[in-house]
Motif scaffolding. Structure first.
Motif: not given
Lengths: 350, 294
Positions: A128-129, A136, B35, B37, B222, B225, B229, B233, B271, B274
């Motif tokens: 998942l990561y 990204a 997970i 989406f 989206l 996420f 993170i 999670l 992101f 992230l």
């Protein structure tokens, strides 16, 4: 399970590892190539354009299948990598006036390096990561494409010339067909061969259990990055082919939707299967076309259907993925093997 | 300075919505390792549902709010039963793809039902901004912040004290052990989806009150996420704190950097954060680090 027809006995390893293990298969593959050669001279422009799009999609889907299907690394950034290839080749040709035939491999290599950089997190995170890390990559690359407008011309689009060779301009679907099919066949052959080399088997060991793979002597660092390298190389080639085919590229084509589309191709075709990638590419290219035909046919009865078309496409796309995952999780390739096995074993199917 | 505080406050409000959406996301992941989406589409459906009831059916806002939550529970149950239960035991990629397919499906349905143009809620909160020191904050911001804090408190208590909440935490911790203690894991999964749909709907309604809704709200699926993170999670407090941090970072980044890049920094800033988190602390602030054995 792979079944050989009755009476085929392999007595050497070479025979056992051969790509075409029976004369029957060899014959039909040859017939298929003959069909591919004859096709551009008998098909109309519409069919040829579909064939071109399918050919490009096959290259892209094979790339993703090498990464996700062979090596087990989930990527949600394939669409962006294809975009990197498209822009690299387009900029090389349009700005630096490099011939297409050099720009294409250059795009492949550049995309491969970009893919490798974004593959570095795969060494620390997985599953998942990793999927989120590649997401990204998708978002960041797309941002660069839109906002580095001095280079990419942003959302207004970058015009690209069709390739030329010795004065011949590949500007029609029929001419371009020979380029896409050559690369699709090369890509398929390479992927098929990759499966039976040390590298391919190492990929599969990493996919099945990366810790176990490391213990039996597979360098995880090397092979994970190599998987990203090969996969992104494919993406770069697919992108370059796409750029010179459509002759104008915009960042909108390389969004998360494109990545999802490629993931859908390999899921529907069959994960980890070369043939499946081809099936998946054909299926996903033809699905919207079939829908459009249905919508056109129905527009006489329901005139408002055109307004809903894009939404309907989303619904059908989503439902197709869901139904395939629930009822045919091994994809079209699995179904194809079942059909073949049925004919081989008939009438004693057990 | 005033600009900075203004950005900070709006970031906090945005963050509270992120926290709500991320909470649902983490819940599903925590209890069933799925997970999701389609979280953004759940936000979208919740928002449109409430809008449709208040505008088209002329139901008072509070009642339609409650009805939307009831609908969200049913939707969550239905999704889990129809789509997720057949996927138990399938590889991660298949489950990810299933929720991606689900998101396309739901998004298409929403477009067919409600179209794509931006729609705004009728004014429920007074337009008069409140002066807090030297910053002016519109009332809807304060309400959304208050409401999301109330919901976050309710859910924290729910997990701590109710039987279902404890069962959900037990399942998250160890499915086999939970099964042997007589907990119905299937029911826990269904509950997780129901709760996720509810918090998503609340997030959607808040968002709709702040700046209207259109199909692009689905992007929240989206944008969440980076939040999860950052927080980890599988951590509920992580989702909440991560939501506020990312909301503030996004607002500051877009407030100060947008002029240099010509817009769009908001989406990419989180992101970038992230990627940095994944490089240095992949399991987030509060996430549980998994140790693997062969």
């Amino acid at each position: 399970m792979y079944r050989l027809p009755c009476g085929t006995f392999n007595t050497t390893y070479k025979q056992d590892m051969a790509l075409f293990r029976t004369k029957f298969l060899k014959f039909w593959v040859t017939m298929f190539f003959v069909f591919l050669l004859v096709f551009p001279f008998v098909a109309n422009v519409y069919l040829l354009s579909l064939a071109n799009i399918i050919g490009i999609a096959v290259v892209g889907a094979l790339g993703l299948n090498i990464l996700t299907g062979f090596a087990g690394q989930i990527s949600l950034g394939h669409g962006a990598f294809i975009g990197v290839g498209a822009y690299t080749s387009a900029l090389l040709v349009m700005r630096l006036h490099v011939p297409f035939w050099f720009a294409l491999p250059a795009a492949g290599f550049f995309t491969a390096i970009v893919g490798m950089i974004f593959g570095i997190p795969s060494l620390r995170v997985k599953g998942l990561y990793l999927a989120i890390a590649t997401l990204a990559a998708q978002v960041i690359i797309n941002f660069v494409m839109i906002h580095w407008s001095s280079l990419t011309k942003g959302t207004s689009g970058l015009p690209v010339d069709p390739p030329r060779l010795f004065g011949l301009v590949f500007d029609t679907d029929q001419k371009y067909y020979f380029i896409t099919m050559t690369f699709a066949v090369l890509a398929t052959t390479f992927a098929k061969n990759l499966q039976r080399t040390r590298v391919g088997r190492a990929f599969m060991a990493v996919r099945d259990n990366d810790l176990a793979a490391e213990i039996i002597g597979i360098n995880l660092f090397k092979y994970k990055l190599l998987a990203f390298f090969v996969s992104s190389f494919y993406a770069g080639i697919a992108g370059a082919l796409w750029a010179h085919y459509v002759t104008i590229i915009t960042p909108e084509h390389f969004t998360i939707a494109e990545s999802i589309n490629y993931l859908a191709m390999i899921i529907i075709g069959g994960i980890g299967s070369v043939l499946g990638s081809i099936f998946g590419a054909i299926f996903m290219v033809l699905l919207p076309e079939v829908l459009r035909l249905i919508a056109d046919a129905l527009s006489g009865v329901y005139p408002s259907i055109g307004n809903f078309f894009s939404a309907m496409r989303e619904v059908v796309f989503g439902l197709t993925i869901i139904l395939f995952l629930i009822y045919e999780p091994d994809g079209l390739n699995h179904r194809w093997q079942m059909i073949k096995a049925y004919w081989k074993l008939w009438p004693f199917s057990y | 300075m005033q600009y900075f505080v203004q950005l900070l406050v709006t970031g906090l409000v945005l963050g509270s919505v992120y926290a709500m959406v991320a909470l649902g996301f983490v819940l599903i992941y925590k209890s069933s390792s799925v997970i999701n989406f389609a979280q953004g589409e759940l936000v979208l459906i919740g928002a449109y549902m409430a809008l449709w009831m208040t505008v088209s059916l002329h139901i008072p806002f509070l009642i339609s709010f409650v009805l939307t939550l009831v609908f969200a529970v049913i939707l969550g149950f239905a999704i889990e039963r129809l789509f997720l239960r057949p996927m138990i035991g399938e590889p991660i990629l298949s489950v990810i793809m299933l929720t991606i397919g689900l998101s396309a499906f739901l998004k298409g349905l929403v477009i067919i039902l409600w179209g794509t143009e931006t729609r705004v809620f009728p004014e429920i909160f007074s337009q008069e901004p409140v002066k807090l020191g030297f910053v002016r904050i519109s009332q809807v911001y304060i309400w959304s912040l208050v409401l999301s804090i109330i919901f976050l408190v309710i859910f924290t208590l729910f997990f701590k004290y109710t039987d279902i909440g404890i069962a959900m935490r037990a399942t998250a911790d160890d499915q086999t052990a939970a099964l042997s203690m007589g907990i119905s894991v299937k029911r826990v999964f269904a509950m997780a989806w129901a709760v996720a749909a509810v918090v998503a709907a609340v997030g959607g309604i808040l968002l709709g009150n702040i700046n209207g809704i259109n199909i692009s709200v689905a992007q929240f699926g989206l944008r969440v996420f980076p939040v999860v993170i950052l927080g980890g999670l599988d951590s509920v407090p992580g989702a909440i704190i991560g939501g506020f941090i990312i909301g503030i970072i996004e607002n500051l980044a877009s407030g100060y950097l947008d002029p240099y890049f010509g817009g769009g920094v908001r989406e990419v800033a989180s992101f970038v954060v992230l990627v940095i988190i994944l490089m240095i602390k992949p399991y987030g602030l509060f996430g549980l680090e998994r140790i693997e054995r062969v």
